[in-house]
Scaffold this motif. Structure first.
Motif, PDB file in Angstrom:
ATOM      1  N   ALA A 197       0.829  -1.212   0.000  1.00 18.02           N
ATOM      2  CA  ALA A 197       0.000   0.000   0.000  1.00 18.02           C
ATOM      3  C   ALA A 197       0.858   1.255   0.000  1.00 18.02           C
ATOM      4  O   ALA A 197       0.433   2.303  -0.479  1.00 18.02           O
ATOM      5  N   ASP A 198       2.079   1.162   0.550  1.00 17.96           N
ATOM      6  CA  ASP A 198       2.951   2.327   0.648  1.00 17.96           C
ATOM      7  C   ASP A 198       3.868   2.484  -0.557  1.00 17.96           C
ATOM      8  O   ASP A 198       4.647   3.420  -0.623  1.00 17.96           O
ATOM      9  N   CYS A 199       3.797   1.562  -1.497  1.00 12.42           N
ATOM     10  CA  CYS A 199       4.695   1.616  -2.664  1.00 12.42           C
ATOM     11  C   CYS A 199       4.078   2.510  -3.720  1.00 12.42           C
ATOM     12  O   CYS A 199       3.280   2.064  -4.544  1.00 12.42           O
ATOM     13  N   ARG A 200       4.446   3.793  -3.700  1.00 13.01           N
ATOM     14  CA  ARG A 200       3.857   4.746  -4.630  1.00 13.01           C
ATOM     15  C   ARG A 200       4.254   4.465  -6.067  1.00 13.01           C
ATOM     16  O   ARG A 200       3.472   4.674  -6.997  1.00 13.01           O
ATOM     17  N   LEU A 201       5.467   3.974  -6.263  1.00 10.60           N
ATOM     18  CA  LEU A 201       5.925   3.669  -7.618  1.00 10.60           C
ATOM     19  C   LEU A 201       5.085   2.560  -8.231  1.00 10.60           C
ATOM     20  O   LEU A 201       4.635   2.648  -9.374  1.00 10.60           O
ATOM     21  N   LEU A 202       4.840   1.493  -7.433  1.00  6.41           N
ATOM     22  CA  LEU A 202       4.022   0.379  -7.919  1.00  6.41           C
ATOM     23  C   LEU A 202       2.596   0.845  -8.162  1.00  6.41           C
ATOM     24  O   LEU A 202       1.976   0.488  -9.170  1.00  6.41           O
ATOM     25  N   ALA A 220      11.350  13.012 -27.409  1.00  9.37           N
ATOM     26  CA  ALA A 220       9.896  12.977 -27.534  1.00  9.37           C
ATOM     27  C   ALA A 220       9.256  13.571 -26.286  1.00  9.37           C
ATOM     28  O   ALA A 220       9.855  13.605 -25.223  1.00  9.37           O
ATOM     29  N   THR A 221       8.016  14.059 -26.431  1.00 16.75           N
ATOM     30  CA  THR A 221       7.298  14.565 -25.265  1.00 16.75           C
ATOM     31  C   THR A 221       6.987  13.422 -24.329  1.00 16.75           C
ATOM     32  O   THR A 221       6.792  12.295 -24.749  1.00 16.75           O
ATOM     33  N   LYS A 222       6.953  13.714 -23.020  1.00 19.96           N
ATOM     34  CA  LYS A 222       6.670  12.704 -22.007  1.00 19.96           C
ATOM     35  C   LYS A 222       5.318  12.941 -21.367  1.00 19.96           C
ATOM     36  O   LYS A 222       4.918  14.071 -21.151  1.00 19.96           O
ATOM     37  N   LYS A 223       4.642  11.863 -21.056  1.00 14.02           N
ATOM     38  CA  LYS A 223       3.321  11.911 -20.454  1.00 14.02           C
ATOM     39  C   LYS A 223       3.426  12.076 -18.946  1.00 14.02           C
ATOM     40  O   LYS A 223       4.335  11.569 -18.327  1.00 14.02           O
ATOM     41  N   PHE A 225       8.767  17.457 -11.471  1.00 13.98           N
ATOM     42  CA  PHE A 225       9.919  16.837 -12.119  1.00 13.98           C
ATOM     43  C   PHE A 225      10.819  16.248 -11.050  1.00 13.98           C
ATOM     44  O   PHE A 225      10.965  16.824  -9.971  1.00 13.98           O
ATOM     45  N   ASP A 226      11.409  15.096 -11.351  1.00 11.47           N
ATOM     46  CA  ASP A 226      12.392  14.526 -10.429  1.00 11.47           C
ATOM     47  C   ASP A 226      13.523  13.903 -11.242  1.00 11.47           C
ATOM     48  O   ASP A 226      13.557  14.018 -12.474  1.00 11.47           O
ATOM     49  N   ASP A 227      14.443  13.250 -10.552  1.00 13.06           N
ATOM     50  CA  ASP A 227      15.632  12.710 -11.219  1.00 13.06           C
ATOM     51  C   ASP A 227      15.288  11.684 -12.290  1.00 13.06           C
ATOM     52  O   ASP A 227      16.036  11.519 -13.256  1.00 13.06           O
ATOM     53  N   THR A 228      14.159  10.980 -12.138  1.00  5.65           N
ATOM     54  CA  THR A 228      13.805   9.963 -13.140  1.00  5.65           C
ATOM     55  C   THR A 228      13.478  10.603 -14.486  1.00  5.65           C
ATOM     56  O   THR A 228      13.605   9.958 -15.522  1.00  5.65           O
ATOM     57  N   ASP A 229      13.041  11.868 -14.467  1.00  4.65           N
ATOM     58  CA  ASP A 229      12.738  12.551 -15.721  1.00  4.65           C
ATOM     59  C   ASP A 229      14.003  12.856 -16.517  1.00  4.65           C
ATOM     60  O   ASP A 229      13.938  13.100 -17.724  1.00  4.65           O
ATOM     61  N   PRO A 242       7.369  22.980 -19.514  1.00  2.00           N
ATOM     62  CA  PRO A 242       8.642  22.483 -20.046  1.00  2.00           C
ATOM     63  C   PRO A 242       9.753  22.562 -19.010  1.00  2.00           C
ATOM     64  O   PRO A 242       9.739  23.431 -18.133  1.00  2.00           O
ATOM     65  N   SER A 243      10.712  21.656 -19.115  1.00  2.00           N
ATOM     66  CA  SER A 243      11.900  21.712 -18.267  1.00  2.00           C
ATOM     67  C   SER A 243      13.121  21.494 -19.151  1.00  2.00           C
ATOM     68  O   SER A 243      13.347  20.387 -19.650  1.00  2.00           O
ATOM     69  N   THR A 244      13.898  22.560 -19.347  1.00  2.00           N
ATOM     70  CA  THR A 244      15.124  22.395 -20.125  1.00  2.00           C
ATOM     71  C   THR A 244      16.133  21.557 -19.356  1.00  2.00           C
ATOM     72  O   THR A 244      16.922  20.826 -19.945  1.00  2.00           O
ATOM     73  N   LEU A 245      16.108  21.641 -18.017  1.00  2.00           N
ATOM     74  CA  LEU A 245      17.030  20.868 -17.195  1.00  2.00           C
ATOM     75  C   LEU A 245      16.804  19.370 -17.381  1.00  2.00           C
ATOM     76  O   LEU A 245      17.752  18.603 -17.556  1.00  2.00           O
ATOM     77  N   HIS A 246      15.540  18.945 -17.347  1.00  2.00           N
ATOM     78  CA  HIS A 246      15.211  17.517 -17.472  1.00  2.00           C
ATOM     79  C   HIS A 246      15.014  17.099 -18.924  1.00  2.00           C
ATOM     80  O   HIS A 246      14.843  15.923 -19.218  1.00  2.00           O
ATOM     81  N   GLN A 247      14.985  18.083 -19.842  1.00  2.00           N
ATOM     82  CA  GLN A 247      14.807  17.819 -21.260  1.00  2.00           C
ATOM     83  C   GLN A 247      13.494  17.111 -21.563  1.00  2.00           C
ATOM     84  O   GLN A 247      13.413  16.175 -22.375  1.00  2.00           O
ATOM     85  N   VAL A 248      12.414  17.547 -20.894  1.00  2.00           N
ATOM     86  CA  VAL A 248      11.072  17.008 -21.162  1.00  2.00           C
ATOM     87  C   VAL A 248      10.067  18.149 -21.085  1.00  2.00           C
ATOM     88  O   VAL A 248      10.337  19.221 -20.543  1.00  2.00           O
ATOM     89  N   ILE A 249       8.906  17.896 -21.663  1.00  2.00           N
ATOM     90  CA  ILE A 249       7.770  18.786 -21.485  1.00  2.00           C
ATOM     91  C   ILE A 249       6.611  17.915 -21.042  1.00  2.00           C
ATOM     92  O   ILE A 249       6.380  16.833 -21.598  1.00  2.00           O
ATOM     93  N   LYS A 250       5.908  18.347 -19.994  1.00  2.00           N
ATOM     94  CA  LYS A 250       4.825  17.543 -19.431  1.00  2.00           C
ATOM     95  C   LYS A 250       3.482  18.214 -19.620  1.00  2.00           C
ATOM     96  O   LYS A 250       3.378  19.446 -19.650  1.00  2.00           O
ATOM     97  N   PHE A 251       2.461  17.358 -19.757  1.00  2.00           N
ATOM     98  CA  PHE A 251       1.087  17.822 -19.950  1.00  2.00           C
ATOM     99  C   PHE A 251       0.206  17.233 -18.860  1.00  2.00           C
ATOM    100  O   PHE A 251       0.458  16.136 -18.365  1.00  2.00           O
ATOM    101  N   PRO A 252      -0.872  17.947 -18.488  1.00  2.00           N
ATOM    102  CA  PRO A 252      -1.770  17.387 -17.477  1.00  2.00           C
ATOM    103  C   PRO A 252      -2.356  16.061 -17.952  1.00  2.00           C
ATOM    104  O   PRO A 252      -2.641  15.890 -19.134  1.00  2.00           O
ATOM    105  N   SER A 253      -2.526  15.103 -17.029  1.00  2.00           N
ATOM    106  CA  SER A 253      -3.097  13.805 -17.414  1.00  2.00           C
ATOM    107  C   SER A 253      -4.606  13.893 -17.411  1.00  2.00           C
ATOM    108  O   SER A 253      -5.181  14.836 -16.919  1.00  2.00           O
TER     109      SER A 253
END
Length: 204
Positions: free
Chosen positions: A2-7, A65-68, A77-81, A193-204
């Motif tokens: 239940a505590d595994c947010r990634l899963l 490519a754009t990321k979802k 944004f975090d390190d995984t981005d 957009p984040s030039t640092l992470h090299q992605v642009i995100k859109f609302p889900s």
């Protein structure tokens, strides 16, 4: 578990894609099908516009490519981005995007400007000449340089579930990008957009 947010996030993503439904009870399946709203699907690209030679890197600038976005309420944004992105870079944010049918590479996302730009040869490659409205207008750059545009065109951009008719100024110059999308487009798309992470995100 239940505590595994990634899963949990991965399971939610799979459910949105239509997987794992065989694990539902009959009641759960009915509730899922009732609540599920299929997002509009963009058309498959008729062709790919890639009129600049030099591989995937030009003048030290790469494109991605754009990321979802998986977050429901906010965009973060975090390190995984930044997976696969070299640290301590100064690259501009350059993406590939579905525009007017074709998949266009080397689209610069530039929050610092207010006019969307597209090259005339890209319009020709897209076979969108019929959408070109001849117009004489002078665009000025930050260095006081100026250029007379060939005209304007309105093309549809597809990013995640957002579809927008976007106005472009058509120019005939040499530059490292096929087109430039700027601040008004970013705001209309609710994109971050984040030039640092090299992605642009859109609302889900």
């Amino acid at each position: 578990m239940a505590d595994c947010r990634l899963l949990q996030g991965e399971v939610e993503h799979l459910l949105k894609q239509g997987y794992l439904t065989e694990l539902f009870s009959e009641k759960g399946k009915q509730a899922y099908l009732k609540n599920r709203q299929e997002p509009p699907k963009p058309p498959l690209p008729k062709r790919t516009v890639n009129v600049i030679s030099g591989g995937e890197k030009i003048n030290g600038v790469t494109y991605t490519a754009t990321k979802k976005v998986l977050e429901e309420d906010s965009i973060t944004f975090d390190d995984t981005d930044a997976d696969g992105v070299l640290s301590a870079h100064n690259d501009a944010l350059v993406i590939s995007l579905l525009i007017h049918g074709p998949n266009v590479k080397r689209v610069l996302v530039d929050p610092g400007n207010s006019v969307n730009i597209i090259l005339l040869r890209v319009v020709n490659k897209m076979q969108a000449n019929d959408k070109l409205i001849p117009k004489a207008r002078i665009l000025s750059g930050f260095d006081n340089s100026s250029i007379v545009i060939k005209g304007e065109t309105i093309l549809t951009t597809f990013a995640e579930r957002v579809v927008k008719d976007t106005k472009f100024q058509v120019v005939e110059i040499d530059m490292a990008y096929d087109m430039i999308l700027v601040r008004p487009w970013i705001h209309e798309m609710d994109a971050v957009p984040s030039t640092l992470h090299q992605v642009i995100k859109f609302p889900s």
